[in-house]
Design a protein around this motif. Structure first.
Motif, PDB file in Angstrom:
ATOM      1  N   ASN A  70     -43.821 -33.351  34.287  1.00 40.78           N
ATOM      2  CA  ASN A  70     -43.811 -32.602  33.039  1.00 40.78           C
ATOM      3  C   ASN A  70     -42.775 -33.147  32.057  1.00 40.78           C
ATOM      4  OD1 ASN A  70     -43.998 -30.686  31.040  1.00 40.78           O
ATOM      5  ND2 ASN A  70     -43.442 -28.947  32.329  1.00 40.78           N
ATOM      6  N   ALA A  71     -43.246 -33.740  30.989  1.00 43.24           N
ATOM      7  CA  ALA A  71     -42.340 -34.298  29.979  1.00 43.24           C
ATOM      8  C   ALA A  71     -41.461 -33.225  29.359  1.00 43.24           C
ATOM      9  CB  ALA A  71     -43.150 -35.014  28.895  1.00 43.24           C
ATOM     10  N   GLY A  72     -41.923 -31.990  29.369  1.00 44.69           N
ATOM     11  CA  GLY A  72     -41.159 -30.911  28.765  1.00 44.69           C
ATOM     12  C   GLY A  72     -39.980 -30.446  29.583  1.00 44.69           C
ATOM     13  N   THR A  73     -39.928 -30.846  30.859  1.00 40.76           N
ATOM     14  CA  THR A  73     -38.817 -30.429  31.737  1.00 40.76           C
ATOM     15  C   THR A  73     -38.187 -31.631  32.441  1.00 40.76           C
ATOM     16  OG1 THR A  73     -40.322 -29.984  33.581  1.00 40.76           O
ATOM     17  CG2 THR A  73     -39.823 -28.144  32.113  1.00 40.76           C
ATOM     18  N   GLY A  74     -38.127 -32.750  31.760  1.00 40.40           N
ATOM     19  CA  GLY A  74     -37.481 -33.930  32.353  1.00 40.40           C
ATOM     20  C   GLY A  74     -38.326 -34.617  33.392  1.00 40.40           C
ATOM     21  N   PHE A  75     -39.647 -34.533  33.261  1.00 40.70           N
ATOM     22  CA  PHE A  75     -40.607 -35.214  34.126  1.00 40.70           C
ATOM     23  C   PHE A  75     -40.556 -34.727  35.575  1.00 40.70           C
ATOM     24  CE2 PHE A  75     -39.582 -37.952  30.551  1.00 40.70           C
ATOM     25  CZ  PHE A  75     -40.844 -38.154  30.015  1.00 40.70           C
ATOM     26  N   LYS A  76     -40.320 -33.427  35.714  1.00 40.80           N
ATOM     27  CA  LYS A  76     -40.403 -32.795  37.029  1.00 40.80           C
ATOM     28  C   LYS A  76     -41.833 -32.349  37.292  1.00 40.80           C
ATOM     29  CE  LYS A  76     -37.526 -29.514  36.274  1.00 40.80           C
ATOM     30  NZ  LYS A  76     -36.715 -28.289  36.525  1.00 40.80           N
ATOM     31  N   ASP A  77     -42.162 -32.153  38.562  1.00 41.30           N
ATOM     32  CA  ASP A  77     -43.421 -31.503  38.921  1.00 41.30           C
ATOM     33  C   ASP A  77     -43.178 -29.997  38.927  1.00 41.30           C
ATOM     34  OD1 ASP A  77     -44.752 -33.892  39.216  1.00 41.30           O
ATOM     35  OD2 ASP A  77     -44.565 -33.945  41.396  1.00 41.30           O
ATOM     36  N   ASP A  78     -43.750 -29.301  37.972  1.00 45.98           N
ATOM     37  CA  ASP A  78     -43.602 -27.851  37.892  1.00 45.98           C
ATOM     38  C   ASP A  78     -44.833 -27.208  38.510  1.00 45.98           C
ATOM     39  OD1 ASP A  78     -41.071 -27.519  36.486  1.00 45.98           O
ATOM     40  OD2 ASP A  78     -42.075 -28.522  34.824  1.00 45.98           O
ATOM     41  N   ILE A  79     -44.654 -26.720  39.743  1.00 49.17           N
ATOM     42  CA  ILE A  79     -45.760 -26.169  40.528  1.00 49.17           C
ATOM     43  C   ILE A  79     -45.376 -24.760  40.980  1.00 49.17           C
ATOM     44  CG2 ILE A  79     -47.159 -26.447  42.612  1.00 49.17           C
ATOM     45  CD1 ILE A  79     -46.564 -29.449  42.469  1.00 49.17           C
ATOM     46  N   PRO A  80     -46.165 -23.747  40.634  1.00 45.05           N
ATOM     47  CA  PRO A  80     -45.819 -22.381  41.057  1.00 45.05           C
ATOM     48  C   PRO A  80     -45.886 -22.242  42.571  1.00 45.05           C
ATOM     49  CG  PRO A  80     -48.006 -22.431  40.069  1.00 45.05           C
ATOM     50  CD  PRO A  80     -47.413 -23.790  39.860  1.00 45.05           C
ATOM     51  N   ASP A  81     -45.000 -21.438  43.116  1.00 42.88           N
ATOM     52  CA  ASP A  81     -44.896 -21.246  44.560  1.00 42.88           C
ATOM     53  C   ASP A  81     -46.072 -20.395  45.040  1.00 42.88           C
ATOM     54  OD1 ASP A  81     -44.225 -20.398  47.166  1.00 42.88           O
ATOM     55  OD2 ASP A  81     -42.084 -20.532  46.748  1.00 42.88           O
ATOM     56  N   TYR A  82     -47.050 -21.049  45.652  1.00 37.51           N
ATOM     57  CA  TYR A  82     -48.278 -20.358  46.051  1.00 37.51           C
ATOM     58  C   TYR A  82     -47.999 -19.327  47.144  1.00 37.51           C
ATOM     59  CZ  TYR A  82     -53.267 -19.813  47.142  1.00 37.51           C
ATOM     60  OH  TYR A  82     -54.531 -19.317  47.328  1.00 37.51           O
ATOM     61  N   LEU A  83     -47.161 -19.679  48.106  1.00 28.28           N
ATOM     62  CA  LEU A  83     -46.849 -18.742  49.187  1.00 28.28           C
ATOM     63  C   LEU A  83     -46.145 -17.513  48.644  1.00 28.28           C
ATOM     64  CD1 LEU A  83     -46.873 -18.109  52.196  1.00 28.28           C
ATOM     65  CD2 LEU A  83     -44.730 -19.394  52.430  1.00 28.28           C
ATOM     66  N   ALA A  84     -45.251 -17.702  47.686  1.00 25.06           N
ATOM     67  CA  ALA A  84     -44.571 -16.556  47.068  1.00 25.06           C
ATOM     68  C   ALA A  84     -45.571 -15.669  46.339  1.00 25.06           C
ATOM     69  CB  ALA A  84     -43.491 -17.042  46.110  1.00 25.06           C
ATOM     70  N   LEU A  85     -46.564 -16.271  45.698  1.00 26.79           N
ATOM     71  CA  LEU A  85     -47.606 -15.501  45.014  1.00 26.79           C
ATOM     72  C   LEU A  85     -48.392 -14.664  46.010  1.00 26.79           C
ATOM     73  CD1 LEU A  85     -49.405 -14.868  42.528  1.00 26.79           C
ATOM     74  CD2 LEU A  85     -50.715 -16.936  43.088  1.00 26.79           C
ATOM     75  N   ILE A  86     -48.805 -15.270  47.105  1.00 23.49           N
ATOM     76  CA  ILE A  86     -49.585 -14.558  48.128  1.00 23.49           C
ATOM     77  C   ILE A  86     -48.777 -13.387  48.706  1.00 23.49           C
ATOM     78  CG2 ILE A  86     -50.685 -14.765  50.377  1.00 23.49           C
ATOM     79  CD1 ILE A  86     -52.219 -16.121  48.137  1.00 23.49           C
TER      80      ILE A  86
END
Length: 260
Positions: free
Chosen positions: A41-57
Motif C-alpha cells: 500500500n503506497a498510502g502506508t509506506g508500501f505495507k501489506d494492509d490486510i484485516p485480521d480475518y480470525l479477529a473478525l470471525i
C-alpha cells in the motif's frame, strides 16, 4: 428488509479505530463491515494492509450471542494490476459475503497523496480510469465498484470536464461493470466531503443509458457517527433518475430493497 450500509470501516482497517459496538448502537438489521485490504500500500509506506480475518470471525461469534443483528463478513479490496493472483489466493482461503472493488493507489502513490498535485489533473484522471478499466478486465471478483471518482478527489473536476475528456473511458468502464453484474456505489465521502455530487449526477444517467440498473449507497464511515451518512441525500439524487431500488449482496445471493 430495509437498505443497510454496505461500506464502512472498523478497527480492523489501518485507518480506523472504531469499535463494532459503537456502530451497533444504531441497531442495524444487518451489519457488514468492509475493512481495507491493500497489498504493498503506497498510502502506508508500501505495507501489506490486510484485516485480521480470525479477529473478525471471533468478534462476530461473540456479538451474535448478544445482538439480534445479522452479521456478514465484508472487505474492501484495493487492487493494483499485477496483484490479481495473490488477492484471489487470499480470498480462496478467507471467504467473504460482500466484496467491494476499489482503486486507491497504483503501486507508486495513492491517488489522494500530495504528489498528485504536482501533476496534470487530466493525466492523473486518465491514469486512474485506465487502471480501473484494467482491473475490471483482469480481476474477476467483487460485488460493488466503489467511489468511481476517488482518483479525482484532490482536484476540482466538473461534470462537463468528465463528459468532454473522459466519457469514452467511463463508457467502457460502466459497460464492464454492467457485463459483470457489479453494482455502482454512490459514496457519501465523495458526495459530501469532497463535494462531487455533480460528478454522480453526470455518471448515473450515463451508466443507465448503457443498461446499468444496480446501485448501492455507502457511507465509507470510519467512525460510527458517519454510519449511513447522507443516505437520504444520495437516495434523492437517484430518485432524480427514476431509480426505485438498491441492491444488497450476501455472497452469491442478492436482494433488492427500497431507497431510504
Amino acid at each position: 428488509m430495509k437498505y443497510y450500509d454496505q461500506h464502512f470501516h472498523t478497527f480492523l482497517s489501518f485507518d480506523s479505530e472504531e469499535k463494532f459496538e459503537n456502530y451497533l448502537k444504531q441497531q442495524p438489521e444487518v451489519f457488514v463491515p468492509t475493512d481495507h485490504f491493500d497489498l504493498n500500500n503506497a498510502g502506508t509506506g508500501f505495507k501489506d494492509d490486510i484485516p485480521d480475518y480470525l479477529a473478525l470471525i471471533k468478534k462476530i461469534a461473540v456479538l451474535e450471542a448478544d445482538y439480534d443483528t445479522k452479521f456478514l463478513k465484508g472487505i474492501e479490496l484495493g487492487v493494483v494490476p499485477g496483484q490479481e493472483a495473490e488477492i484471489q489466493d487470499y480470498l480462496a482461503k478467507h471467504p467473504y459475503d460482500l466484496k467491494l472493488l476499489s482503486i486507491h493507489q497504483n503501486g507508486a502513490f495513492d491517488y489522494m497523496d500530495d504528489i498528485v498535485l504536482k501533476k496534470d489533473k487530466f493525466q492523473i484522471a486518465k491514469m486512474y480510469f485506465d487502471q480501473m478499466s484494467e482491473v475490471l478486465d483482469k480481476f474477476p471478483d467483487g460485488h460493488i465498484l466503489t467511489h468511481f471518482e476517488y482518483g479525482l478527489r484532490r482536484f476540482d473536476f466538473s461534470a462537463q470536464e468528465l463528459e468532454t475528456h473522459f466519457e469514452k473511458e467511463l463508457t467502457a468502464i460502466f459497460k464492464k461493470v454492467i457485463n459483470r453484474e457489479l453494482a455502482l456505489e454512490i459514496n457519501a465521502k465523495s458526495f459530501g466531503h469532497y463535494q462531487n455530487a455533480e460528478l454522480y449526477r453526470y455518471a448515473v444517467p450515463l451508466y443507465q443509458s448503457l443498461g446499468g440498473k444496480l446501485f448501492t449507497l455507502g457511507s465509507d464511515a470510519h467512525v460510527a457517527e458517519d454510519y449511513r451518512l447522507l443516505f437520504t441525500e444520495m437516495a434523492d439524487l437517484l430518485r432524480e433518475f427514476d431509480v426505485k431500488q438498491l441492491v444488497v449482496f450476501h455472497g452469491n445471493d442478492r436482494e433488492f430493497t427500497e431507497l431510504p
